[in-house]
Design a protein around this motif. Structure first.
Motif, PDB file in Angstrom:
ATOM      1  N   LYS A   1      42.576 -31.225 -12.255  1.00  0.00           N
ATOM      2  CA  LYS A   1      43.412 -31.569 -11.099  1.00  0.00           C
ATOM      3  C   LYS A   1      42.615 -31.427  -9.806  1.00  0.00           C
ATOM      4  O   LYS A   1      42.666 -32.286  -8.919  1.00  0.00           O
ATOM      5  CB  LYS A   1      44.636 -30.657 -11.069  1.00  0.00           C
ATOM      6  N   TYR A   2      41.839 -30.353  -9.697  1.00  0.00           N
ATOM      7  CA  TYR A   2      41.026 -30.134  -8.505  1.00  0.00           C
ATOM      8  C   TYR A   2      39.979 -31.243  -8.353  1.00  0.00           C
ATOM      9  O   TYR A   2      39.784 -31.777  -7.263  1.00  0.00           O
ATOM     10  CB  TYR A   2      40.348 -28.766  -8.579  1.00  0.00           C
TER      11      TYR A   2
ATOM     12  N   GLN B   1      42.987 -27.726 -17.132  1.00  0.00           N
ATOM     13  CA  GLN B   1      43.914 -28.600 -16.410  1.00  0.00           C
ATOM     14  C   GLN B   1      43.795 -28.383 -14.908  1.00  0.00           C
ATOM     15  O   GLN B   1      43.831 -29.342 -14.136  1.00  0.00           O
ATOM     16  CB  GLN B   1      45.347 -28.353 -16.886  1.00  0.00           C
ATOM     17  N   ARG B   2      43.635 -27.123 -14.486  1.00  0.00           N
ATOM     18  CA  ARG B   2      43.475 -26.839 -13.056  1.00  0.00           C
ATOM     19  C   ARG B   2      42.195 -27.453 -12.511  1.00  0.00           C
ATOM     20  O   ARG B   2      42.176 -28.034 -11.422  1.00  0.00           O
ATOM     21  CB  ARG B   2      43.474 -25.331 -12.808  1.00  0.00           C
ATOM     22  N   VAL B   3      41.101 -27.330 -13.271  1.00  0.00           N
ATOM     23  CA  VAL B   3      39.811 -27.896 -12.836  1.00  0.00           C
ATOM     24  C   VAL B   3      39.906 -29.415 -12.764  1.00  0.00           C
ATOM     25  O   VAL B   3      39.435 -30.028 -11.800  1.00  0.00           O
ATOM     26  CB  VAL B   3      38.676 -27.448 -13.777  1.00  0.00           C
TER      27      VAL B   3
ATOM     28  N   GLY C   1      44.721 -24.077 -19.763  1.00  0.00           N
ATOM     29  CA  GLY C   1      45.333 -24.055 -18.430  1.00  0.00           C
ATOM     30  C   GLY C   1      44.289 -24.180 -17.331  1.00  0.00           C
ATOM     31  O   GLY C   1      44.489 -24.908 -16.355  1.00  0.00           O
ATOM     32  N   MET C   2      43.181 -23.476 -17.510  1.00  0.00           N
ATOM     33  CA  MET C   2      42.098 -23.570 -16.517  1.00  0.00           C
ATOM     34  C   MET C   2      41.473 -24.962 -16.514  1.00  0.00           C
ATOM     35  O   MET C   2      41.145 -25.493 -15.455  1.00  0.00           O
ATOM     36  CB  MET C   2      41.017 -22.513 -16.786  1.00  0.00           C
TER      37      MET C   2
ATOM     38  N   ARG D   1      41.434 -34.387  -7.019  1.00  0.00           N
ATOM     39  CA  ARG D   1      41.701 -34.286  -5.582  1.00  0.00           C
ATOM     40  C   ARG D   1      40.411 -34.429  -4.774  1.00  0.00           C
ATOM     41  O   ARG D   1      40.376 -35.126  -3.760  1.00  0.00           O
ATOM     42  CB  ARG D   1      42.393 -32.955  -5.272  1.00  0.00           C
TER      43      ARG D   1
END
Length: 101
Positions: A47-48, A43-45, A40-41, A51
């Motif tokens: 995505k960040y 995927q967050r990294v 999950g982390m 961006r």
């Protein structure tokens, strides 16, 4: 990791010293190791990072759809006020720009 390579290359170009770069590089690898254990982390990294890259590579000359149509509306208003300039028949773009410039 490709991301870390590009980050370090960018920092070298900005004048970071080798000692500072090595410390930062080591910290980034430690952090990535911790993050890699949690999907999950990761995927967050990811995505960040997408961006951040998008912001860095954004073309400042591009308009949003709303900005584009606002400029078209303003141009139409200028024409109504008689502030527009028409290109003459058989006039080249260079000639037109020279005449209005």
């Amino acid at each position: 990791m490709i991301i870390i390579y590009f980050c370090t290359q960018n920092l070298i170009n900005k004048g970071m010293t080798a000692v500072q770069l090595n410390a930062l590089n080591a910290q980034m690898w430690r952090d990535m190791g911790t993050i890699a254990e949690d999907e999950g982390m990761m995927q967050r990294v990811a995505k960040y990072l997408r961006r951040v890259v998008k912001e860095m590579t954004a073309d400042p000359t591009l308009f949003t759809k709303e900005e584009f149509f606002a400029r078209v509306d303003e141009a139409r208003e200028q024409i109504k006020r008689g502030e527009g300039v028409e290109m003459l028949p058989n006039e080249s773009l260079d000639e037109f720009l020279e005449r209005v410039g």
